[in-house]
Write a protein that holds these residues in place. Structure first.
Motif, PDB file in Angstrom:
ATOM      1  N   ARG A 178      22.043  66.510 -83.057  1.00 24.12           N
ATOM      2  CA  ARG A 178      21.975  65.554 -84.150  1.00 24.12           C
ATOM      3  C   ARG A 178      22.904  64.296 -83.842  1.00 24.12           C
ATOM      4  N   HIS A 179      22.652  63.093 -84.096  1.00 22.19           N
ATOM      5  CA  HIS A 179      23.536  61.834 -83.849  1.00 22.19           C
ATOM      6  C   HIS A 179      23.554  61.201 -84.986  1.00 22.19           C
ATOM      7  N   VAL A 180      24.479  60.978 -85.645  1.00 22.36           N
ATOM      8  CA  VAL A 180      24.424  60.286 -87.046  1.00 22.36           C
ATOM      9  C   VAL A 180      25.088  59.229 -86.964  1.00 22.36           C
TER      10      VAL A 180
ATOM     11  N   ARG B 211      17.510  63.355 -84.384  1.00 23.70           N
ATOM     12  CA  ARG B 211      17.331  64.562 -84.467  1.00 23.70           C
ATOM     13  C   ARG B 211      16.395  65.007 -83.107  1.00 23.70           C
TER      14      ARG B 211
ATOM     15  N   GLU C 222      23.973  57.347 -80.339  1.00 23.36           N
ATOM     16  CA  GLU C 222      25.012  56.587 -81.293  1.00 23.36           C
ATOM     17  C   GLU C 222      24.946  55.349 -81.325  1.00 23.36           C
TER      18      GLU C 222
ATOM     19  N   GLU D 110      20.034  58.822 -88.680  1.00 23.95           N
ATOM     20  CA  GLU D 110      20.228  59.982 -87.509  1.00 23.95           C
ATOM     21  C   GLU D 110      18.971  59.905 -86.751  1.00 23.95           C
TER      22      GLU D 110
END
Length: 304
Positions: free
Chosen positions: A235-237, A230, A270, A228
């Motif tokens: 947040r990008h997972v 932060r 992403e 991920e």
């Protein structure tokens, strides 16, 4: 001109594959022993050139056979090694990497000269011409000086400080960089256990290191569970890719190569995480620290 300069460890790795990791006073069978170039900065540089990103390496080796072999291996892959310092009064650092049947790893290090370089060994014009500087574990004062120079020149910086983030005095460097790569264990050390899952709570939980990370974008690697980004409150997972791990050595370095290459190409967080996780998965699925990365090899995973 190199688009990326990687600064940090350049080692000679001796990888011992064993049937199991022994208990204290136990014994394991060595099934194979292979020597090859290693070191976090060198691994990332190798991965980047495989992804068509011109890359130079700043590091140091001894004036010995291991050092010559490590540099020759990188140069053969296309890494610019002109800033690698030859040290005549010490040996190339050797790491003994023990890998069990499940791909779990532990490392034994023999002292050497892989931190003998300093910031002045990288010409200012080379850093000014680069798009990005990637720092890995090295002397804290060298990391801070390089980060200062890059910041003044407008060159973006990432830092993968490694397992000793809590005790090496990297606070000054961490305050200056754009991205910090951490695995789960390192994140817990840097941020404090309570703050690992809440980046906004770093202050007061992680001490000086946690405070230094408050304004930094964290890239946290969860191993087989993905990774991920932060970025402040955002947040990008990405969940990662299922692979049968053979050897996790260098998987984090391959991840960094993919993430940096993707961000330099203007990809979203992403997409950068998808590419980075694919690079890490490919490396974990094969023996050795330097799986040959290429866009062609990533295609199958990225299409899933």
């Amino acid at each position: 001109m190199s688009r990326v300069i990687c600064a940090g460890h350049l080692n000679w790795d001796v990888t011992l594959r064993v049937d199991s990791l022994p208990d204290p006073d136990g014994e394991a069978t060595v099934e194979s022993s292979v020597g090859a170039g290693g070191g976090s900065a060198a691994n990332v540089a190798s991965g980047l050139v495989g992804l068509d990103v011109p890359t130079a390496l700043l590091g140091s080796v001894g004036d010995d056979e291991h050092g010559a072999s490590a540099v020759a291996e990188l140069a053969s892959k296309g890494v610019d090694c002109r800033y690698v310092v030859d040290v005549d009064d010490g040996p190339t650092t050797v790491k003994y990497i023990v890998v069990d049947a499940a791909g779990e790893v532990f490392v034994l290090g023999a002292p050497g000269v892989n931190e003998a370089f300093d910031a002045d060994d990288l010409p200012t014009d080379a850093l000014a011409d680069a798009d990005h500087l990637h720092l890995t574990s090295q002397a804290p004062e060298t990391a801070a000086a390089l980060a200062h120079k890059a910041t003044e020149l407008g060159t973006t910086v990432s830092f993968d400080p490694g397992r000793r983030i809590g005790d090496r005095g990297y606070t000054e460097a961490l305050r200056l960089v754009d991205y910090v790569f951490l695995n789960d264990r390192e994140a817990a050390t840097a941020l404090g256990e309570a703050a690992e899952h809440n980046h906004s709570a770093t202050g007061g939980n992680g001490g000086a290191v946690g405070d230094a990370l408050d304004e930094t974008t964290l890239v946290v690697k969860h191993g087989p569970k993905g990774a991920e980004v932060r970025d402040g409150d955002e947040r990008h997972v990405h969940p990662g890719y299922p692979v049968d791990a053979v050897d996790t050595t260098g998987a984090g370095d391959a991840f960094a190569s993919g993430f940096i290459a993707a961000r330099l190409a203007g990809r979203s967080y992403e997409r950068a995480l998808a590419i980075a996780n694919a690079c890490g998965a490919l490396t974990a699925a094969e023996p050795g620290a330097r799986t040959q990365l290429s866009w062609r090899r990533l295609d199958d995973l990225l299409e899933r």
